[in-house]
Design an enzyme around this catalytic site. Structure first.
Site, PDB file in Angstrom:
ATOM      1  N   GLN A 228     -10.390  -1.447  -3.747  1.00  0.00           N
ATOM      2  CA  GLN A 228      -9.105  -0.904  -4.184  1.00  0.00           C
ATOM      3  C   GLN A 228      -8.499  -1.814  -5.245  1.00  0.00           C
ATOM      4  O   GLN A 228      -8.554  -3.035  -5.130  1.00  0.00           O
ATOM      5  CB  GLN A 228      -8.136  -0.768  -3.004  1.00  0.00           C
ATOM      6  CG  GLN A 228      -6.866  -0.018  -3.376  1.00  0.00           C
ATOM      7  CD  GLN A 228      -5.890   0.117  -2.239  1.00  0.00           C
ATOM      8  OE1 GLN A 228      -5.148  -0.822  -1.937  1.00  0.00           O
ATOM      9  NE2 GLN A 228      -5.867   1.282  -1.584  1.00  0.00           N
TER      10      GLN A 228
ATOM     11  N   HIS B 262       0.628   8.470   1.733  1.00  0.00           N
ATOM     12  CA  HIS B 262       1.446   7.882   2.787  1.00  0.00           C
ATOM     13  C   HIS B 262       2.860   8.411   2.561  1.00  0.00           C
ATOM     14  O   HIS B 262       3.522   8.003   1.602  1.00  0.00           O
ATOM     15  CB  HIS B 262       1.420   6.355   2.687  1.00  0.00           C
ATOM     16  CG  HIS B 262       2.190   5.653   3.761  1.00  0.00           C
ATOM     17  ND1 HIS B 262       1.623   4.714   4.582  1.00  0.00           N
ATOM     18  CD2 HIS B 262       3.487   5.751   4.153  1.00  0.00           C
ATOM     19  CE1 HIS B 262       2.534   4.258   5.429  1.00  0.00           C
ATOM     20  NE2 HIS B 262       3.680   4.873   5.178  1.00  0.00           N
TER      21      HIS B 262
ATOM     22  N   CYS C 248       1.571   0.646  -2.817  1.00  0.00           N
ATOM     23  CA  CYS C 248       2.023  -0.642  -2.279  1.00  0.00           C
ATOM     24  C   CYS C 248       3.533  -0.788  -2.461  1.00  0.00           C
ATOM     25  O   CYS C 248       4.045  -0.620  -3.569  1.00  0.00           O
ATOM     26  CB  CYS C 248       1.307  -1.795  -2.967  1.00  0.00           C
ATOM     27  SG  CYS C 248       1.886  -3.429  -2.425  1.00  0.00           S
TER      28      CYS C 248
ATOM     29  N   GLY D  37      -4.453   2.634   9.453  1.00  0.00           N
ATOM     30  CA  GLY D  37      -4.209   1.248   9.097  1.00  0.00           C
ATOM     31  C   GLY D  37      -3.796   0.441  10.293  1.00  0.00           C
ATOM     32  O   GLY D  37      -4.615  -0.040  11.070  1.00  0.00           O
ATOM     33  N   ARG D  38      -2.480   0.328  10.492  1.00  0.00           N
ATOM     34  CA  ARG D  38      -1.961  -0.489  11.590  1.00  0.00           C
ATOM     35  C   ARG D  38      -2.420   0.036  12.956  1.00  0.00           C
ATOM     36  O   ARG D  38      -2.653  -0.747  13.880  1.00  0.00           O
ATOM     37  CB  ARG D  38      -0.433  -0.535  11.514  1.00  0.00           C
ATOM     38  CG  ARG D  38       0.083  -1.298  10.292  1.00  0.00           C
ATOM     39  CD  ARG D  38       1.591  -1.180  10.145  1.00  0.00           C
ATOM     40  NE  ARG D  38       1.997   0.184   9.817  1.00  0.00           N
ATOM     41  CZ  ARG D  38       3.256   0.623   9.882  1.00  0.00           C
ATOM     42  NH1 ARG D  38       4.216  -0.190  10.298  1.00  0.00           N
ATOM     43  NH2 ARG D  38       3.550   1.869   9.558  1.00  0.00           N
TER      44      ARG D  38
END
EC number: 1.3.1.-
Length: 313
Positions: free
Chosen positions: A66, A164, A96, A220-221
């Site tokens: 990425q 997201h 981000c 992800g998390r």
């Protein structure tokens, strides 16, 4: 289950090549891993980031580098670098939310400047042999900011897009906005992945049911917290407690061995690195035991605390 993929989101400080390889070997279930984003700093890429993308360390697994960039020159520089390393796939980070990057007009900040975002994305056409994807938020500070950029994305030869559904200014606060995702989903003409606040098999299934044309999800998390999540969804069954514990112990041992070989800063650096796992891992474990892990000052203390936690989980 086929036709619906599980991707592992890149997280700075967590999903390095060691973590990716060990996770794939012990838990699996992930179709694609991503490297934490590469960026230009002082005219070059940090040496530790270059080490993380060494192709020989990543080729056994499905890994996509990425990249995060503010302008076409940065993106071209980074793309040339990963192509030279042997990759033919690239993911562009336009999501981000961290100030260190957004103040340079990288990541989610670009969504407030659709003309600049379009110029950046135009670089894709300069690399016909490279497969590109894009990960983004739905805006920087306005829920409609994705619309102009999505119109550009729809005209590009992308393999997929990952959304997201939070604003950049939210960082990770509040709830992911499924209503905004639904708007994006209805307009997106590229295979689309959902990312954000997924922590269970039930939530994956709910998304699949709500958005039947979804290409998959990016975890992800949730996957850092429950590293067996992807494999449980793929297998369609819950891991027995004893098997889960055995895998967790093996996962931790393999990570410890790999970081012991890789890190050169002695016990303190190794302890610090292992403790970062517990920022997310097993959040529902007994709080006192998690606190002992995080408060350990020696590797011996740490390993005793981890053993005690695994024995009760």
């Amino acid at each position: 289950m086929t036709g619906f993929e599980i991707h592992f989101a890149p997280l700075q400080g967590y999903t390095d090549c060691v973590y990716r390889k060990v996770h794939a070997a012990i838990f699996g279930g992930v179709d694609t891993y991503y490297t934490p984003f590469l960026r230009v700093e002082n005219g070059c890429v940090r040496s530790k980031d270059l080490r993380d993308i060494v192709h020989s360390d990543n080729s056994p697994h499905n890994v996509i580098p990425q990249l995060i960039a503010a302008n076409p020159d940065e993106l071209s520089y980074l793309t040339d670098l990963v192509v030279k390393e042997g990759y033919n796939r690239v993911d562009i980070n336009m999501g981000c939310p961290f100030p260190k990057q957004t103040r340079l007009k990288r990541g989610a900040r670009l969504l407030a400047f659709p003309e600049d975002a379009a110029k950046l994305l135009a670089c894709i056409k300069d690399y016909p042999s490279v497969s590109f994807s894009v990960k983004l938020r739905h805006g920087w500070d306005d829920c409609s900011q994705f619309e102009e950029t999505l119109a550009v994305l729809n005209e590009l030869p992308l393999t997929h897009v990952t959304l997201h559904p939070r604003l950049g200014i939210q960082q990770y606060k509040g709830q992911a906005d499924k209503d905004v995702f639904a708007r994006f989903y209805s307009l997106c003409r590229t295979p689309l992945y959902y990312n954000g606040d997924i922590g269970s098999v039930a939530e994956i299934n709910e998304l699949k049911e709500c958005f039947p044309n979804l290409a998959g999800v990016m975890l992800g998390r949730g996957l850092l917290a429950y590293p067996w999540l992807a494999s449980e969804w793929k297998q369609g069954e819950t891991l027995p407690v004893n098997e889960r514990r055995t895998k967790l112990i093996g996962f931790h041992e393999r990570l410890l061995d790999a970081y012991t070989s890789r890190l050169e800063g002695g016990e303190h650096q190794l302890l610090s690195k292992m403790q970062t796992l517990w920022d997310y891992l097993l959040p529902d474990a007994e709080k006192k035991l998690r606190k002992k892990i995080l408060k350990s000052t020696t590797l011996q203390q740490y390993l005793q605390a981890v053993s005690a936690l695994f024995a009760t989980y």
